[in-house]
Enzyme design. Structure first.
Site, PDB file in Angstrom:
ATOM      1  N   GLY A  20     -67.217  93.909  18.700  1.00 10.81           N
ATOM      2  CA  GLY A  20     -66.219  92.935  18.306  1.00 10.81           C
ATOM      3  C   GLY A  20     -66.532  91.594  18.912  1.00 10.81           C
ATOM      4  N   GLY A  21     -65.621  90.650  18.698  1.00 11.65           N
ATOM      5  CA  GLY A  21     -65.864  89.309  19.198  1.00 11.65           C
ATOM      6  C   GLY A  21     -65.934  89.251  20.712  1.00 11.65           C
ATOM      7  N   VAL A  25     -67.829  98.521  22.401  1.00 10.14           N
ATOM      8  CA  VAL A  25     -67.080  99.723  22.751  1.00 10.14           C
ATOM      9  C   VAL A  25     -68.035 100.903  22.708  1.00 10.14           C
ATOM     10  CG1 VAL A  25     -65.106 101.191  22.216  1.00 10.14           C
ATOM     11  CG2 VAL A  25     -64.983  98.738  21.761  1.00 10.14           C
ATOM     12  N   LYS A  40     -64.673  99.808  26.855  1.00 14.07           N
ATOM     13  CA  LYS A  40     -64.899  98.495  26.258  1.00 14.07           C
ATOM     14  C   LYS A  40     -65.479  97.570  27.318  1.00 14.07           C
ATOM     15  CE  LYS A  40     -62.549  94.852  23.671  1.00 14.07           C
ATOM     16  NZ  LYS A  40     -61.289  94.457  23.007  1.00 14.07           N
ATOM     17  N   ASP A 141     -52.627  89.235  16.927  1.00 11.42           N
ATOM     18  CA  ASP A 141     -53.794  89.406  16.059  1.00 11.42           C
ATOM     19  C   ASP A 141     -53.707  90.739  15.319  1.00 11.42           C
ATOM     20  OD1 ASP A 141     -56.185  88.715  14.840  1.00 11.42           O
ATOM     21  OD2 ASP A 141     -57.424  89.562  16.438  1.00 11.42           O
TER      22      ASP A 141
END
Length: 776
Positions: A20-21, A25, A40, A141
């Site tokens: 992800g940004g 993970v 993560k 988000d």
């Protein structure tokens, strides 16, 4: 990062499962607890990065950890640990076995999800948001990629990476002042876009966007570029979802449009209000076209999609409990369902249905989950008082013989001789069908008993077909709201639960409950019994808070209607205690079980099976609270009492011994624990059979002990035997079979056979995905 890397000397990174940004993970193994987790890691930032940016990103990551670790709700990803290792910030979370909503849409070729799933997702997310907003936390988000649907249907919100405490304005200003994007364009509220005041209602707007997309296949403003999307959120009124998909219910259309209101004041007050609106609509008559089901999965619609071996299933967990049995559990009770004297003599059914023979309170919520069931031993089926069908009337002598044989089958069932009972009922059903017709109530009564014996002997799919046939026949002959029709439908829900189809079971339970409330009233014992079973099924769906509240309500109603010491009341209090345990509220569960045990001892006697069952649950609770020495003392006394009352080979005696052995293991007395597991397994094989669920649980306990004693080659042999037995009895895609295969893969890992382990994990993942696809 290498697969062998250890974080903080504890979390071994195994394989990358997402990017992800903010970072990556990994699937990892917690070496201390022997469980698989998700780790993560903040994406390493090189020296070329602006130090202010780096500092903000690290601050935000720590913020995520602190916020997420404080959240304790079934609808929010559990965070176990967080920290920093060699400059890498990490977050340790539960490993989720499922797909996020974005993946579900992608796998469905961007076609919308089934209506029942959409409504259920809406309800579960609203419940989770009600909790997080109550904690003062805004997600900011919310999008399909941040909402997971697990294989059991549970929905979880993930990644509170840009969440904030509502009162901490200064911190948020520092974050947004850097120009870092806060939110995802397709799901951003107008106030986020305009840099206005953002509160919990911004999450509601984002949820509206998510629901719009999973219900129609596209977000509300699916335009060509980011600026057009943002302008759409700010200025454009969205088209009603039903314009794109007519089968959506009207209430859902209104709900989504309310969520997508341009100003926060026009949206629902809060997520709790949203949850109540959905719940009210689900219990109201469906407004969609025929066949639309709002509360779960209808026959033929997709089930939850599985992802693979990320989370060790229930049997892989070391809780030491036997295979589940419950009206919605995974197998028949081990004792043949011997009825206590009060159940044999009680008449609690509606006048039209006569005596209701109760299934007994099971001994524990993992080896015999709490609950009860109504099995009408219909007196009309044994007296031949139904009107004859339009065919030659059989002689009174022939009817009398069939009545006698039907009663003999019932007696065999009460003795736990289910195979013999099934043979008798099948023969009587065939003769009644020939003499009276397929839809005659006597014929259907025999078919009902055939279904019941099939469910008791593990032939659950066959039982489902039989009960479905009986329910349809009774609806034609007696009407859809007749108590006998409802009893058959309730048994249909039971076996759907046994098959793991809990969404469908939920629908049937809810419909039967609505009919019982309408025709019998909310406080009728049969209505309360149905509500009780619905509460249990909610727990199997992972809706533990709902299950707890409903069980608590039923217990209070039964206390009012039947009395505080009535066995049915105590069964519901038992269910309340079980729900508390599932919620991790073990001190309260322990207190509740002790209260039930004390009342049962006074009302039924200290040696009554139900009293002994409550004592067993006290032992379970003590073990979960880390009080294994006390649990050992309790099980030692319980075993002695069981031997005295029921004998050394009674299934309940063996269950108490199983609990004793489990707590030996918890105290690291593994040699003794292994010896106890071997003895219990041998006894269960003798009494119950080699493939009985309890026998297989004991055999698995042997493998657990061998593993802890570092005897992994022997453990692998035992794990494989368990997996093969479950495959043979339950099928390749049953959750228990897949759990056993994951046990086998874990053992291969311990033996250093990583390639074989990975291949087996992949096979399990493929079977789960195939099973989910086949349910569509």
């Amino acid at each position: 990062m290498a697969d062998t890397r250890l974080i903080q000397g504890r979390y071994r990174l195994l394989d990358l499962i997402g990017r992800g940004g903010m970072g990556e993970v990994w699937r990892a193994r917690d070496e201390s607890l022997g469980r698989q987790v998700a780790v993560k890691c903040l994406k390493p930032l090189g020296p070329q990065q602006d130090q202010s940016f780096t500092r903000i990103m690290r601050e935000r990551f720590r913020r995520e950890a602190r916020v997420a670790a404080a959240l304790q709700h079934r609808g929010v990803t559990v965070v176990h640990d967080f920290g920093e290792d060699n400059g890498v910030l990490y977050l340790v979370m539960e490993l989720l076995d499922g797909r996020n909503l974005s993946q579900l849409l992608e796998e469905n070729e961007q076609h919308p999800l089934p209506v029942p799933h959409v409504v259920d997702i809406a309800e579960q997310v609203a419940d989770a948001l009600a909790y997080t907003h109550g904690q003062g936390i805004i997600h900011r988000d919310l999008k399909p990629a941040n909402i997971m649907r697990l294989t059991d249907g549970t929905v979880k919100i993930c990644d509170f990476g840009i969440a904030r405490l509502g009162h901490d304005i200064g911190f948020t200003s520092r974050l947004t002042g850097t120009g870092i994007a806060m939110g995802t364009p397709h799901y951003m509220s107008p106030e986020q876009i305009g840099a206005g005041h953002v509160d919990h209602r911004s999450d509601l707007y984002s949820l509206g966007c998510v629901l719009y997309e999973i219900a129609t296949g596209a977000p509300p403003f699916d335009l060509g570029d980011t600026w057009s999307v943002l302008v759409g959120h700010r200025d454009t009124i969205p088209e009603p979802p039903r314009k794109h998909r007519s089968e959506l219910p009207e209430f859902f259309d209104r709900l989504v449009l309310d969520l997508l209101a341009k100003t926060p004041e026009e949206r629902p007050t809060d997520a709790g209000d949203l949850r109540r609106r959905i719940g009210a609509a689900r219990t109201a008559p469906a407004s969609g076209p025929p066949g639309t089901v709002l509360g779960g999965t209808e026959l033929g619609s997709p089930g939850p999609v599985s992802t693979g071996p990320h989370t060790p299933p229930a049997f892989a967990a070391r809780d030491g409990d036997a295979a589940p049995y419950h009206p919605d559990g995974a197998g028949p009770p081990p004792d043949g369902s011997r009825l206590p004297s009060w159940a044999r003599s009680m008449t609690t059914g509606h006048k039209a249905t006569g005596v209701s023979v109760l299934r007994p309170t099971p001994p524990d919520h993992t080896a015999g989950l709490t609950g009860e069931w109504t099995r009408p031993a219909d007196p009309r089926a044994t007296t031949g008082t139904y009107p004859a069908a339009a065919r030659p009337t059989p002689s009174p002598e022939q009817l009398a013989v069939l009545v006698s044989r039907h009663n003999a089958g019932l007696s065999l069932g009460r003795l736990g001789r289910w195979e013999e009972a099934g043979e008798v009922h099948r023969a009587v059903a065939a003769e009644r069908e020939h003499a009276l017709g397929p839809d005659h109530p006597d014929t259907l009564a025999s078919r009902y008993e055939v279904g019941f014996t099939l469910s008791r002997t593990g032939r659950t799919a066959d039982a489902l077909r039989e009960f479905t046939r009986v329910a349809e026949g009774r609806a034609r002959a007696l009407g859809p709201d007749h108590p006998d029709t409802l009893a058959a439908r309730q048994e249909t829900a039971y076996v759907l639960g046994q098959l793991g189809r809990h969404f469908e079971a939920h629908d049937v339970f809810a419909a039967v409950l609505a009919s019982r409330e309408r025709t019998m009233g909310p406080d009728h014992p049969d209505t309360l019994r149905c509500r009780h079973n619905l509460a249990y099924n909610l727990s199997r769906l992972g809706r533990l808070e709902d299950a707890y509240r409903l069980a608590h309500t039923v217990a209070a109603a039964r206390a009012r209607v039947l009395g505080a010491g009535h066995p049915d009341t105590l069964v519901s209090q038992y269910e309340v205690a079980y729900a508390l345990g599932r919620l991790g509220r073990w001190p309260e569960a322990l207190g509740a079980y002790r209260e039930v045990a004390a009342v049962r001892a006074r009302a039924l006697g200290p040696d009554h099976p139900d009293t002994l069952s409550a004592r067993y649950e006290i032992g379970i609770s003590l073990g979960r609270l880390g009080r294994s020495e006390e649990a050992l003392d309790l099980y030692r006394g319980l075993v002695a009492d069981r031997v005295r009352i029921q004998g050394p080979l009674h299934p309940e005696t063996l269950r108490a011994r199983h609990g004793f052995g489990v707590n030996l293991g918890r105290l690291a007395r593994w040699d003794e624990a292994l010896a106890e597991a071997r003895e219990v397994c041998a006894a269960r094989e003798q009494v119950l059979g080699a493939d009985h669920p309890d026998t297989l649980v004991s055999r698995r306990e042997i493998a657990v002990g061998l593993g802890w004693l570092d005897r992994w080659p022997e453990a692998l042999t035992v794990y494989r035997r368990v997996a093969e037995a479950r495959h043979r009895v339950l099928g390749a895609v049953h959750p228990d079979t897949l759990a056993a295969r994951n046990d086998e893969a874990h053992c291969l890992e311990q033996l250093g056979r990583g390639a074989e382990a990975v291949e087996l994990y992949r096979q399990v993942a493929a079977l789960r995905q195939q099973h989910g696809t086949r349910g569509r």
